[in-house]
Scaffold this motif. Structure first.
Motif, PDB file in Angstrom:
ATOM      1  N   GLU A   1      -7.133   8.777   3.892  1.00 25.55           N
ATOM      2  CA  GLU A   1      -5.751   8.495   3.489  1.00 25.55           C
ATOM      3  C   GLU A   1      -5.054   7.629   4.538  1.00 25.55           C
ATOM      4  O   GLU A   1      -4.378   6.654   4.201  1.00 25.55           O
ATOM      5  CB  GLU A   1      -5.001   9.817   3.313  1.00 25.55           C
ATOM      6  CG  GLU A   1      -3.512   9.656   3.072  1.00 25.55           C
ATOM      7  CD  GLU A   1      -2.741  10.924   3.426  1.00 25.55           C
ATOM      8  OE1 GLU A   1      -3.280  12.042   3.231  1.00 25.55           O
ATOM      9  OE2 GLU A   1      -1.594  10.799   3.904  1.00 25.55           O
ATOM     10  N   LEU A   2      -5.262   7.981   5.791  1.00 26.94           N
ATOM     11  CA  LEU A   2      -4.655   7.201   6.868  1.00 26.94           C
ATOM     12  C   LEU A   2      -5.234   5.788   6.895  1.00 26.94           C
ATOM     13  O   LEU A   2      -4.517   4.802   7.050  1.00 26.94           O
ATOM     14  CB  LEU A   2      -4.913   7.870   8.217  1.00 26.94           C
ATOM     15  CG  LEU A   2      -4.297   9.245   8.401  1.00 26.94           C
ATOM     16  CD1 LEU A   2      -4.811   9.895   9.676  1.00 26.94           C
ATOM     17  CD2 LEU A   2      -2.785   9.148   8.426  1.00 26.94           C
ATOM     18  N   ALA A   3      -6.548   5.735   6.729  1.00 31.26           N
ATOM     19  CA  ALA A   3      -7.230   4.443   6.813  1.00 31.26           C
ATOM     20  C   ALA A   3      -6.758   3.502   5.707  1.00 31.26           C
ATOM     21  O   ALA A   3      -6.872   2.284   5.822  1.00 31.26           O
ATOM     22  CB  ALA A   3      -8.734   4.640   6.747  1.00 31.26           C
ATOM     23  N   ALA A   4      -6.220   4.075   4.637  1.00 31.60           N
ATOM     24  CA  ALA A   4      -5.703   3.240   3.557  1.00 31.60           C
ATOM     25  C   ALA A   4      -4.402   2.567   3.986  1.00 31.60           C
ATOM     26  O   ALA A   4      -4.002   1.547   3.444  1.00 31.60           O
ATOM     27  CB  ALA A   4      -5.473   4.087   2.310  1.00 31.60           C
TER      28      ALA A   4
ATOM     29  N   MET B   1       0.836  -1.206   0.000  1.00 31.99           N
ATOM     30  CA  MET B   1       0.000   0.000   0.000  1.00 31.99           C
ATOM     31  C   MET B   1       0.871   1.256   0.000  1.00 31.99           C
ATOM     32  O   MET B   1       0.809   2.080  -0.887  1.00 31.99           O
ATOM     33  CB  MET B   1      -0.884   0.012   1.265  1.00 31.99           C
ATOM     34  CG  MET B   1      -2.087   0.940   1.125  1.00 31.99           C
ATOM     35  SD  MET B   1      -3.379   0.301   0.040  1.00 31.99           S
ATOM     36  CE  MET B   1      -3.523   1.625  -1.172  1.00 31.99           C
ATOM     37  N   ALA B   2       1.660   1.381   1.036  1.00 31.73           N
ATOM     38  CA  ALA B   2       2.519   2.565   1.135  1.00 31.73           C
ATOM     39  C   ALA B   2       3.630   2.501   0.083  1.00 31.73           C
ATOM     40  O   ALA B   2       4.166   1.442  -0.210  1.00 31.73           O
ATOM     41  CB  ALA B   2       3.123   2.652   2.530  1.00 31.73           C
TER      42      ALA B   2
ATOM     43  N   LEU C   1     -15.869   4.502   8.561  1.00 28.08           N
ATOM     44  CA  LEU C   1     -14.935   4.115   9.612  1.00 28.08           C
ATOM     45  C   LEU C   1     -15.641   3.783  10.913  1.00 28.08           C
ATOM     46  O   LEU C   1     -16.645   4.402  11.254  1.00 28.08           O
ATOM     47  CB  LEU C   1     -13.926   5.242   9.849  1.00 28.08           C
ATOM     48  CG  LEU C   1     -12.903   5.404   8.734  1.00 28.08           C
ATOM     49  CD1 LEU C   1     -11.965   6.548   9.028  1.00 28.08           C
ATOM     50  CD2 LEU C   1     -12.127   4.106   8.553  1.00 28.08           C
ATOM     51  N   PRO C   2     -15.088   2.797  11.631  1.00 29.59           N
ATOM     52  CA  PRO C   2     -15.688   2.444  12.917  1.00 29.59           C
ATOM     53  C   PRO C   2     -15.372   3.525  13.947  1.00 29.59           C
ATOM     54  O   PRO C   2     -14.342   4.188  13.844  1.00 29.59           O
ATOM     55  CB  PRO C   2     -14.967   1.148  13.287  1.00 29.59           C
ATOM     56  CG  PRO C   2     -13.667   1.218  12.582  1.00 29.59           C
ATOM     57  CD  PRO C   2     -13.899   1.988  11.308  1.00 29.59           C
TER      58      PRO C   2
ATOM     59  N   ASP D   1      -0.144  -0.983  13.377  1.00 31.47           N
ATOM     60  CA  ASP D   1      -1.179  -1.767  12.714  1.00 31.47           C
ATOM     61  C   ASP D   1      -2.522  -1.068  12.815  1.00 31.47           C
ATOM     62  O   ASP D   1      -3.401  -1.274  11.985  1.00 31.47           O
ATOM     63  CB  ASP D   1      -1.282  -3.145  13.366  1.00 31.47           C
ATOM     64  CG  ASP D   1       0.030  -3.903  13.275  1.00 31.47           C
ATOM     65  OD1 ASP D   1       0.795  -3.621  12.334  1.00 31.47           O
ATOM     66  OD2 ASP D   1       0.294  -4.752  14.134  1.00 31.47           O
ATOM     67  N   GLY D   2      -2.669  -0.279  13.854  1.00 30.24           N
ATOM     68  CA  GLY D   2      -3.942   0.399  14.044  1.00 30.24           C
ATOM     69  C   GLY D   2      -3.767   1.740  14.712  1.00 30.24           C
ATOM     70  O   GLY D   2      -2.798   1.956  15.437  1.00 30.24           O
ATOM     71  N   LEU D   3      -4.690   2.619  14.448  1.00 33.23           N
ATOM     72  CA  LEU D   3      -4.581   3.984  14.924  1.00 33.23           C
ATOM     73  C   LEU D   3      -5.880   4.372  15.623  1.00 33.23           C
ATOM     74  O   LEU D   3      -6.967   4.172  15.082  1.00 33.23           O
ATOM     75  CB  LEU D   3      -4.346   4.886  13.714  1.00 33.23           C
ATOM     76  CG  LEU D   3      -3.589   6.190  13.869  1.00 33.23           C
ATOM     77  CD1 LEU D   3      -2.339   6.000  14.724  1.00 33.23           C
ATOM     78  CD2 LEU D   3      -3.216   6.728  12.500  1.00 33.23           C
ATOM     79  N   VAL D   4      -5.759   4.901  16.819  1.00 30.30           N
ATOM     80  CA  VAL D   4      -6.928   5.408  17.537  1.00 30.30           C
ATOM     81  C   VAL D   4      -6.895   6.933  17.466  1.00 30.30           C
ATOM     82  O   VAL D   4      -5.969   7.556  17.987  1.00 30.30           O
ATOM     83  CB  VAL D   4      -6.904   4.967  19.013  1.00 30.30           C
ATOM     84  CG1 VAL D   4      -8.105   5.535  19.744  1.00 30.30           C
ATOM     85  CG2 VAL D   4      -6.868   3.459  19.121  1.00 30.30           C
TER      86      VAL D   4
END
Lengths: 335, 335
Positions: free
Chosen positions: B133-136, A1-2, B150-151, B117-120
């Motif tokens: 963009e981030l979610a990609a 992706m990146a 998005l959740p 791996d994940g972002l809060v």
DNA sequence: AACCCGTATGCAAACCTTTTCAATGCTGCC
DNA sequence: GGCAGCATTGAAAAGGTTTGCATACGGGTT
């Protein structure tokens, strides 16, 4: 992706090495090439992969902060100071809490040590040899702690505590209680011995109660002990405990500062809102965090201790001494 | 410094692949070999290098939390909930703050997105496309926010706010002021529109003041506006503001709740210590953080929103309405 | 004109791990 | 006894980056 360095290189018509240099050593490139690379990178949304970079450089670009409990209001300012300074140095920061479990602290610290260039250990309960093991893996700096051969940043409550004791003496108190924090706490140890020394010097009597956990609830139970002891003033390990004391005292109808004077420590909560506004020894928490990161940045070559002084903030919870007699037993506590 | 998989392999007399398997897929190895490898690793103090592992697996074993300001007492519990849950899942957590600067938020978020791996994202001010963009790049979950596709995990202040308005109505208040938080705040937006609807429904009049920053100081200036408006009650965006209001009112000799009723939001500080103890709508912060990480863990496949209800905690800062007339201008504020 | 040097760039190794594929040896079955 | 198949292990590639070394070029010196 990146996007990777290779795709950027292709788009810009240069080698990956050149792309790398465009970011890492811009002055090695001609202005024209650098511009082209940067443009290509921009278009692809490329930024270097830190993990890959870390693999070859040996630097991760991360630091870690390990602290007992983020909900303890002492720490958020410390964390803020640290993250701000870290961000300025382009470092990412790992945060982990030990939940006051020393076993867990070691595990977490070990895990972190492998992923960071530097580690900030707050109020650690680790043994000397355990910390030494960590220090062998990455730079380590202690906050409110002290270990052989390691740099540390501490708040020096000495001056503030001295002010506090003098303040009490001036108000005519001849004895006071100190509500001890956790037995393993370095800060508590320091504070306690300092308080003893100063009380001695000024001819006051101090009795230590506890240890208590640094919490509001612990303060409410400590209040009963203080009452039973007959002390006319009390200095608590931190503001949370002091607030708990205030609350319990209020509940019992004991006037503060009319009957008992209360002093807290840290000045981290909006303690001015307490009933009455709490007199407390202010600690420069944010500076602590900032300084810790700076030590890490400096390579922590010279082992030395930096200390930041706190000072007494006088509000409404301290007043002239009144002779009291100890209460045989406290009033019933709420269920 | 740190031992590599190769050295362990050599010492154990096996190939690096085998060492890798000894840690990652133990059941693929004979018991004998696994034992030998583990022993060798132990002797060398070896543990796998996460960066290298991440490079090949594409998983970092990290998650990131991005929030406006760690010193805002709303967030430490959120962070605690998140780090606890993350630790249980053997994840390390990056923490970064935006300092309320949206430009900075994007930079930091991008930087993080590559390492986790994940972002809060807490109370994000990013635009929809920026978050997309981030979610990609990595899984994203919003806390107190809402974005298409998005959740998210939010505190639903609805029920609590309803209780608050009903509480005021019962006490005979016919109008109240709402002290707005930051204009960009999703929570504030929700709270405000909900409050308007409910006030309408119950026949109360509500006036919105602000926006104010969510801070004690902002509360002190807001208090003057409230006085000038003549409202007999005020609901503040958060506890910090409410505490500020209380403080200023006390300073002016205005009795709470005798002359003005004050309600806060979040119940994160020991607001029971305020003068008077603050009535507030409690938010389940820690659950928020925990739930956010759980969403990340679950792969965030189904886009859905989880909400956690807050409820009103009645203390001493609310009381029967009294007719007041607006004050032309407030008393002088302290320098 | 030959030579040297500095500047700008490319090549390829190295960082440490996981994983696919292949090789080995052994078991059990026909 | 031979072979299929399994259990166990190894070899090698891949992942994205930095960096030492080599190359190419242009300009100045003698």
């Amino acid at each position: 992706m990146a996007a990777t360095i290779i795709e950027v290189a292709k788009l810009a018509g240069v080698s990956p090495a050149t792309v790398s240099r465009a970011f890492g050593k811009p002055d090695l490139l001609s202005e024209r090439t650098r511009g082209a690379v940067l443009a290509a990178a921009e278009r692809l949304g490329y930024t270097p992969n830190r993990a890959a970079k870390g693999l070859v450089t040996g630097k991760t670009g991360n630091i870690g902060i390990l602290l007992p409990d983020i909900v303890n209001p002492f720490y958020p300012p410390v964390v803020k100071g640290a993250t701000d300074r870290a961000a300025a140095a382009d470092l990412s920061v790992f945060l982990a809490t030990t939940e006051l479990d020393p076993r867990r602290e070691l595990t977490v610290a070990r895990e972190m040590a492998k992923q960071v260039d530097g580690l900030v250990l707050c109020a650690t309960e680790l043994r000397d040899d355990e910390v030494a093991e960590l220090a062998a893996q990455c730079a380590v700096v202690l906050v409110n702690g002290e270990k052989p051969q390691l740099p540390s940043v501490v708040v020096d409550t000495g001056p503030g505590m001295l002010e506090a004791v003098e303040h009490l003496a001036e108000l005519g108190h001849s004895r006071f209680d100190y509500l001890s924090g956790p037995a393993t706490s370095w800060s508590n140890e320091r504070r306690m011995s300092f308080l003893r020394r100063q009380a001695d010097r000024l001819g006051l009597r101090v009795e230590v109660r506890g240890p208590f956990s640094p919490s509001y609830d612990a303060g409410t139970v400590a209040a009963d002990e203080v009452l039973a002891s007959g002390a006319s003033a009390v200095i608590a390990f931190d503001d949370q405990m002091a607030l708990g004391v205030l609350s319990r005292l209020h509940e019992l109808g004991i006037d503060v500062p009319g009957q008992v004077s209360v002093i807290g420590c840290d000045d981290v909560l909006p303690v001015g809102m307490a009933r009455p506004a709490l007199t407390t020894v202010k600690a420069p928490c944010a500076r602590l965090g900032r300084a810790a990161v700076e030590v890490l940045l400096g390579g922590a070559t010279e082992v030395r201790q930096q200390s930041y002084q706190g000072n007494l903030v006088i509000r409404d919870s301290t007043g002239p001494a009144v002779r009291r007699r100890p209460r045989g037993h406290a009033a019933p506590r709420p269920a």
